[in-house]
Structures are given as C-alpha cells and as structure tokens.
Scaffold this active site. Structure first.
Site, short mmCIF file in Angstrom:
data_model
loop_
_atom_site.label_atom_id
_atom_site.label_comp_id
_atom_site.label_asym_id
_atom_site.label_seq_id
_atom_site.Cartn_x
_atom_site.Cartn_y
_atom_site.Cartn_z
CE1 TYR A 185 -3.50 -2.65 0.13
CE2 TYR A 185 -2.35 -3.46 2.08
CZ TYR A 185 -3.30 -3.63 1.07
OH TYR A 185 -4.03 -4.80 1.01
CG ASP A 186 2.06 2.70 -3.37
OD1 ASP A 186 3.05 2.16 -2.85
OD2 ASP A 186 1.62 2.41 -4.50
CB THR A 187 -2.63 6.14 -0.56
OG1 THR A 187 -1.99 6.62 -1.75
CG2 THR A 187 -3.40 7.28 0.09
NE ARG A 246 1.07 -0.01 -4.90
CZ ARG A 246 1.72 -1.04 -4.39
NH1 ARG A 246 1.36 -2.28 -4.72
NH2 ARG A 246 2.73 -0.87 -3.57
#
Length: 297
Positions: free
Chosen positions: A18-20, A238
C-alpha cells in the site's frame, strides 16, 4: 476472516502492498490528548518510505487548522491539506453538491470548528456558538423569531447541546425544503477517560421528533472519500484505511474499494470480531495497535 498481523514479515508485506495510508484519528492516533504509544514513530517511518499519509476523522468539533494545532502539540507531523474532517466535508457538500444559494443560511448544532469550516466555504450560519442559543432553561416560540433565510439544519457533536437548540432546529426542519444534515452518525465518542455520546446521539432527539433521518456526510458515507479524491490522486487498490470502528472506518474503506486495517486501541473490541456474535463487517487486517508497526524497525 481478517488476517492477524503479528510478525515483522506481516508488517513488511503490508508496507509493500500500500502506497496511500488513510488514518482515523480518535482511538487510532490518540486517546483524548494522549498519543498512542509508537504512533509518532510509525508515521515518520511511513513518510520516509514515501507513503502518502491522509487523516480522515468524523470529529466535527475542530476545523482543519485547529486539528493541525492538535497534531503539532502531540508531535505528529501533519499538514492542513492532509486533514479531512466531517466538518470540512459537510461544508463542501453544502456549497458544491447542494449548491446552497449565498443568501441562504445553515442552522448549526455544533462547535466553533464546524462554523469555521462552513464560513470558509462561504456559507452563512446561525446557532452553534451564538450565546443566545447556549442558554439553559425553558424555550418559548413566543420569544423567538425564526430566520426566514435558513435552508438547512446541520448537526454535529455539540457538548453544549440544549433544549433551545433542539427546539429551533426542529422548528426549521418542519418548514418545506429545509434540509436535515448530520456531520456523522457516530453513536459514541472516545475520550481519554472513556466513551461519551457522539454526534449521532446529538441528532437522535430530532430524528425521533421528526420521524425522519438526516443525510449523514461523514464516514462511512462516500462523500468523505469524494472530498479526498478531489484533492489527492491515489489508486484504491494500493490504498489502506486504518481505523478503530467497524461501522464507520472499516465500512468506509470497504465501500470505497480500499483495504482495511482494524486497530484495537479505540471503539471495537476483540469480542466484536471473534466468536459466534462477531460482526458481519470483517476488516482485511487486524493488529492490536498502530504502534505494532514498529516491528519494522
């Protein structure tokens, strides 16, 4: 079944996926005016890993600039454009979705932070912190002239709620065309010393008297996510929502197509996610505390 996180490998896998990262605040980052152990370090680590960090709270008592002050006092890095409260989302909804005419007003049951966000969107408001509405004792329609410009009633958490405010709001809501809105429908509010009635409890007398429910704007409603998407570009696949309450935070994430991580430092207890009486709302992941991610370092 939710995946239980407990090892460094579990948390490393989460970080990779996960980016956010969207975070609820009360019960996730802090309890009352005390940060939860390890949270400051974990958020710093996420930023160093170039993760986008966004704070999403149903608490409508503070404006975003005032929330920023609380983050600063607790030593948590945050920027105003990363903070999304139900007060701000309500103001955006009224100005941009309802497109309330500039000559109309909102009657507020709520705190100064809610009024500040409304005025920031160019919305006139009455009630709220007005001394004339913050009085104890009886209320008589004979002693009050309703404002003909009121086009909506907005209810948030109000620690000074009283019969005068409820009576005025009820009178306005009996008029044709006056919208009934709620910043959120949280039944409870987690303070450092224990649970207190939430914004949903404040609007409950009006719901009972009117026989009608308000349009709720905060989590789990997607109005909040729409406000975030308008300012932040992110891939839902993500993105992960971290919260402590199943019926708001986790349902909010699921409805928006996000992954969800439940922490047990706030409202939801272990008994609600295990056993024969477990909730039908199932998070993707569960960990005891956001501070558990310190296992990564």
């Amino acid at each position: 079944m939710a995946a239980r996180l407990s090892t460094r490998e579990h948390y490393a896998d989460l970080l990779d996926k996960y980016d956010t990262w969207l975070f609820d605040c009360d019960g996730v980052l802090w309890q009352g005016d005390r940060p939860i152990e390890g949270v400051v370090e974990v958020l710093q680590m996420l930023r160093k890993q170039n993760k986008a960090v966004i704070f999403v709270t149903n608490n409508a008592t503070k404006s975003r600039p005032n929330y920023k002050k609380k983050f600063d006092v607790l030593g948590v890095e945050a920027h105003v454009d990363e903070i999304y409260g139900s007060a701000y989302a309500s103001a955006v909804y009224i100005s941009s979705v309802m497109k309330m005419p500039k000559d109309k007003k909102v009657y507020v049951i709520g705190m100064p932070g809610l009024e500040e966000e409304l005025r920031g969107e160019g919305i006139q408001c009455v009630g709220g912190s007005d001394p004339a509405d913050n009085v104890l004792g009886g209320f008589s329609l004979a002693d009050w002239t309703p404002d003909p410009a009121v086009g909506a009633v907005l209810c948030g958490l109000d620690t000074n709620v009283n019969y005068t405010k409820l009576s005025k709001a009820f009178t306005y809501l009996q008029r044709p065309g006056v919208a009934f809105l709620a910043t959120n429908e949280d039944s409870t509010y987690p303070s450092a010393e224990g649970l207190l009635p939430g914004a949903g409890a404040v609007s409950a007398p009006l719901r009972f008297a009117l026989g009608a429910d308000p349009l709720a704007i905060g989590k789990p409603k997607q109005v909040m996510l729409d406000c975030i998407r308008a300012k932040h570009d992110f891939d839902p696949k993500r993105t992960i929502m971290v919260g402590d309450r199943l019926n708001t935070d986790i349902e909010f994430g699921k409805a928006g197509g996000l992954a969800t991580l439940l922490v047990l430092t706030g409202i939801t207890k272990e008994s609600e996610i295990t056993g024969p009486n477990a909730s039908s709302t199932v998070p993707d992941y569960v960990t005891s505390s956001l501070g558990d991610l310190r296992a990564l370092f």
